[in-house]
Design an enzyme around this catalytic site. Structure first.
Site, mmCIF file in Angstrom:
data_model
loop_
_atom_site.group_PDB
_atom_site.id
_atom_site.type_symbol
_atom_site.label_atom_id
_atom_site.label_comp_id
_atom_site.label_asym_id
_atom_site.label_seq_id
_atom_site.Cartn_x
_atom_site.Cartn_y
_atom_site.Cartn_z
ATOM 1 C CG HIS A 91 -1.783 -1.015 1.212
ATOM 2 N ND1 HIS A 91 -2.510 -1.829 0.713
ATOM 3 C CD2 HIS A 91 -1.921 -1.763 2.504
ATOM 4 C CE1 HIS A 91 -3.213 -2.365 0.881
ATOM 5 N NE2 HIS A 91 -2.916 -2.673 2.187
ATOM 6 C CG HIS A 118 3.104 5.525 6.560
ATOM 7 N ND1 HIS A 118 2.828 5.161 7.358
ATOM 8 C CD2 HIS A 118 1.683 6.216 5.513
ATOM 9 C CE1 HIS A 118 1.243 5.456 7.924
ATOM 10 N NE2 HIS A 118 1.334 6.128 7.015
ATOM 11 C CG HIS A 120 -0.025 8.390 2.053
ATOM 12 N ND1 HIS A 120 -1.229 7.499 2.575
ATOM 13 C CD2 HIS A 120 0.243 8.869 3.818
ATOM 14 C CE1 HIS A 120 -1.501 6.613 3.363
ATOM 15 N NE2 HIS A 120 -0.443 8.072 4.322
ATOM 16 C CG HIS A 143 0.629 10.327 7.251
ATOM 17 N ND1 HIS A 143 -0.454 9.774 7.048
ATOM 18 C CD2 HIS A 143 0.756 11.740 7.437
ATOM 19 C CE1 HIS A 143 -1.151 10.620 6.336
ATOM 20 N NE2 HIS A 143 -1.155 11.637 6.128
ATOM 21 C CB THR A 227 -4.436 2.677 4.993
ATOM 22 O OG1 THR A 227 -3.888 2.070 6.562
ATOM 23 C CG2 THR A 227 -3.929 3.224 4.695
HETATM 24 ZN ZN LIG Z 1 -0.625 7.604 5.903
#
Ligand SMILES: [Zn+2]
Ligand SMILES: *[C@@H]1O[C@H](CO)[C@@H](O)[C@H](O)[C@H]1NC(C)=O
Ligand SMILES: *[C@@H]1O[C@H](CO)[C@@H](O)[C@H](O)[C@H]1NC(C)=O
Ligand SMILES: *[C@@H]1O[C@H](CO)[C@@H](O)[C@H](O)[C@H]1NC(C)=O
Length: 308
Positions: A91, A118, A120, A143, A227
């Site tokens: 992801h 991580h 996005h 994040h 998520t």
């Molecule tokens: Zn995130």
């Protein structure tokens, strides 16, 4: 009449295949040949994704409220170098952080320790952040996930409505490369495929985030993981000033692959309804105001008030 039934059934089955079944995925992964559940269907597999305090959100700056308690955060252990595993989890890419850094202050009710970070992103530097500011979507968002320090695991922390604190950082495209990101971006090549990992050495959190003076302006609200399971246990801090990365650096993330080797792009959840939540902003504008007042006082004391 009878002749219509098989057609309806056929339509219904095509519809269900194309909208997906099974595992959750981002909208960019939803196709008729790979069934998965895109963001609009996450609530079907994970009930919390349809609740009332979901993240991300669009932050309407005019509607945010000043909170004087939102003083600068206190970062501890952020400078410390460490080794962490960088992993393509299907992801995103995630780096696990050993127990060495924590954050407090800024009206957080406890100390929160960093667990992982991580990203996005969009497609080759196009729109890709999760939070948006007055409708603007930045090319990327990081994040840093923290859990309240009295918890042993993230799973445990997620059961408490204030168990998790996430720091969100936007990125913006800059002309020159950000050298501090060279190590991380080089390492992306080693985790191109789903479920691969590599060890990042000599990284520190302070190297990846903004300078302390550029982190005094931020937004605060109560929300969720972005998520599944979309758990509503997150105190969000979203910093206003973005981190610069060149277009090539931003594009490097688009070389990663989802499971099935499709390009890992547009890894963001669409913004969610506010549902009567208030977004607060930190008080740095007040500092500027008192500075202006001070200038006025000093100037008038010096007999320069005619300048105003
Ligand atoms: Zn995130
Ligand atoms: C926060 O991190 C610092 C530096 O690693 C450490 O000295 C301190 O004990 C930690 N504080 C808490 C409350 O865990
Ligand atoms: C990293 O990859 C190795 C080799 O494939 C594997 O044995 C290990 O479990 C992986 N570690 C993590 C944290 O995924
Ligand atoms: C702080 O942010 C400004 C842009 O908003 C940038 O020009 C400056 O280089 C940043 N300072 C540091 C030390 O990162």
């Amino acid at each position: 009449m009878r002749a219509h039934i098989p057609r309806l059934l056929l339509l219904a089955s095509v519809w269900s295949v194309c909208t997906g079944s099974g595992k959750w995925c981002y909208q960019s992964q939803v196709t008729c040949d790979t069934p998965c559940k895109g963001p609009d269907s996450w609530h079907e597999v994970h009930e919390d994704c349809g609740k009332f305090k979901q993240s991300p959100i669009n932050i309407v700056t005019k509607k945010t409220e000043l909170d004087h308690n939102l003083t600068p955060l206190i970062f501890s252990g952020y400078q410390q170098a460490f080794s962490g595993i960088l992993k393509n989890n299907g992801h995103s890419v995630r780096v696990s952080v050993p127990e060495l850094a924590n954050v407090s202050g800024g009206n957080l009710k406890a100390t929160y320790k960093a667990v992982q970070f991580h990203f996005h992103w969009g497609e080759n530097g196009g729109p890709g952040s999760e939070h948006t500011i007055d409708g603007e979507q930045y090319p990327m968002e990081m994040h840093i996930v923290h859990m309240r320090q009295d918890f042993k695991s993230l799973e445990e922390a997620l059961k408490d409505p204030t168990g998790v604190a996430v720091l969100g950082f936007f990125y913006e495209e800059s002309k020159s490369a950000n050298k501090k990101y060279d190590g991380l971006i080089q390492a992306l090549k080693k985790v191109e495929h789903y479920n691969t990992n590599t060890t990042l050495t000599g990284i520190s959190l302070s190297n990846l985030i903004s300078s302390e003076e550029n982190m005094t302006k931020y937004y605060r609200y109560e929300g969720s993981l972005t998520t599944p399971y979309c758990t509503e246990a997150v105190i969000w801090t979203v910093f206003e000033i973005p981190i610069p990365l060149s277009k090539d650096q931003l594009s490097a993330f688009s070389s990663l692959k989802f499971e099935g080797d499709k390009p890992m792009i547009k890894t963001f959840r669409p913004v969610q309804p506010h549902k009567s939540r208030t977004v607060y902003h930190s008080g740095s504008t007040v500092v500027m105001l008192s500075f202006t007042l001070l200038l006025v006082c000093v100037c008038s004391a010096l007999g320069l008030s005619q300048l105003y």
